[in-house]
Scaffold this active site. Structure first.
Site, mmCIF file in Angstrom:
data_model
loop_
_atom_site.group_PDB
_atom_site.id
_atom_site.type_symbol
_atom_site.label_atom_id
_atom_site.label_comp_id
_atom_site.label_asym_id
_atom_site.label_seq_id
_atom_site.Cartn_x
_atom_site.Cartn_y
_atom_site.Cartn_z
ATOM 1 C CE LYS A 115 -3.773 -2.113 0.221
ATOM 2 N NZ LYS A 115 -5.356 -1.010 -0.746
ATOM 3 C CE LYS A 223 -11.056 -4.969 -3.266
ATOM 4 N NZ LYS A 223 -10.071 -4.533 -4.694
#
Length: 361
Positions: A115, A223
């Site tokens: 991240k 997703k």
């Protein structure tokens, strides 16, 4: 190109609510700004499904997550073409001194997603974090995920600084599709090999195929829950014509099972998937969680533990909020207007709006 699957009939709200269990799972480290991941689980004839839209999502954006949970619990998954799925480790926006501890929870992996662009942090923080991952895993595939946190100019500066670590791809470097396209084209002009992946520009768009039509990405991060389930995700990938990597929505093992089903059903799976995120949690709803073994997740069903459901049961007020969200999301799917408590609305006025996020941040 295969035609889209028709939406199957949905069970009644009463059928969903009777089995609904709400859990709050502590995180080992802060991830996506949360230290507790809340989720509502439902049980149907095919098993368990997970409804866990992030708290800021309104009712319309939450509805596909419910469709995904219903698919899992009532209809099951498509046939698999592989028995295990390659996965990457995921490193949150931690300091470099914490990277090794995070990686140790994933076991042996050949790929890592890091991240970056975290609010309140600097590019120097990102460089230090990614650099530590590369030092610890010199041969791993490294990808970075900015969650749309940069502007175009910032993204190009950051990627130039991070290019020394031989990145495989950058996920959602900027927030919008025109920006993605601008970053991608400039990287190609410079002769950079790092690919551009779209995540939010697929799952948070009314038209999830727009990013592909605009030539704004080299691959898609998919997703299943925000796209309405495994079958609809397969349709979108097929119609987009781009490589896909399957990722987690920070689910329990029940939700991860849906992601594994999607990855297992794809004809081609060129990248390690971001589905090993149960390792970031300090608990789960299964006695045998879906965690990585030698860089892979097995394609298997998940047995939910009653003891774990009780141990991680959410507080009564939180449970009620999730039941309210369930009712409103069901209303969106069913096309029935209901008030903010999930009851049928006799006034003919919709109250769904953005009430799913009120007071829940």
């Amino acid at each position: 190109m295969t035609p889209p699957h028709p939406a199957p009939p949905i069970p009644s709200l009463e059928e969903l609510a009777i089995s609904a269990r709400v859990v709050s799972i502590p995180m080992r480290v802060k991830f996506r700004g949360v230290l507790e991941r809340e989720s509502l689980l439902v049980r149907g004839p095919a098993g368990w499904g997970e409804f866990c839209p992030f708290l800021e999502y309104d009712d319309a954006e939450s509805a596909p997550w419910l469709a995904s949970a219903i698919e899992a619990a009532w209809f099951g998954f498509p046939s698999a073409v592989r028995t295990r799925v390659p996965v990457n480790a995921t490193v949150p926006a931690v300091g470099p001194d914490a990277v090794e501890g995070v990686l140790s929870r994933f076991g042996a992996v050949g790929a890592v997603k890091v991240k970056v662009a975290e609010k309140g942090q600097s590019l120097a923080d990102d460089v230090a974090r990614v650099g530590e991952v590369r030092r610890l895993l010199p041969d791993a595939d490294i990808k970075v995920d900015a969650n749309g946190g940069w502007e175009v100019g910032e993204a190009l500066v950051a990627l130039d600084a991070l290019s020394r670590f031989d990145l495989q791809y950058v996920e959602q470097p900027v927030a919008d599709i025109p920006g993605l396209r601008a970053v991608r084209l400039e990287l190609r002009r410079r002769g950079e090999s790092v690919l551009v992946a779209a995540d939010e520009s697929v799952r948070r768009q009314e038209d999830p195929l727009l990013v592909a039509r605009e030539d704004a990405a080299d691959l898609l991060v998919i997703k299943a829950p925000p796209l309405g389930g495994v079958r609809r995700s397969l349709d979108i990938i097929d119609r987009a014509g781009l490589p896909a990597v399957v990722s987690s929505a920070l689910d329990t093992s029940v939700g991860i099972r849906a992601g594994v089903a999607l990855a297992a059903a794809l004809p081609d799976l060129p990248y390690a998937c971001g589905l090993a995120t149960v390792s970031l949690m300090a608990g789960d709803v299964a006695d045998a969680p879906l965690v990585a073994q030698d860089g892979h997740l097995p394609v298997r069903d998940v047995a939910v533990s009653e003891e774990k459901l009780q141990r991680f049961a959410a507080a009564p007020a939180r449970r009620q909020r999730w039941l309210d969200r369930l009712g409103r999301a069901h209303a969106v799917l069913a096309g029935v207007e209901r008030d903010s408590f999930g009851r049928e609305n006799d006034t003919g006025k919709s109250h769904s709006g953005n009430t799913g996020s009120t007071g829940e941040r």
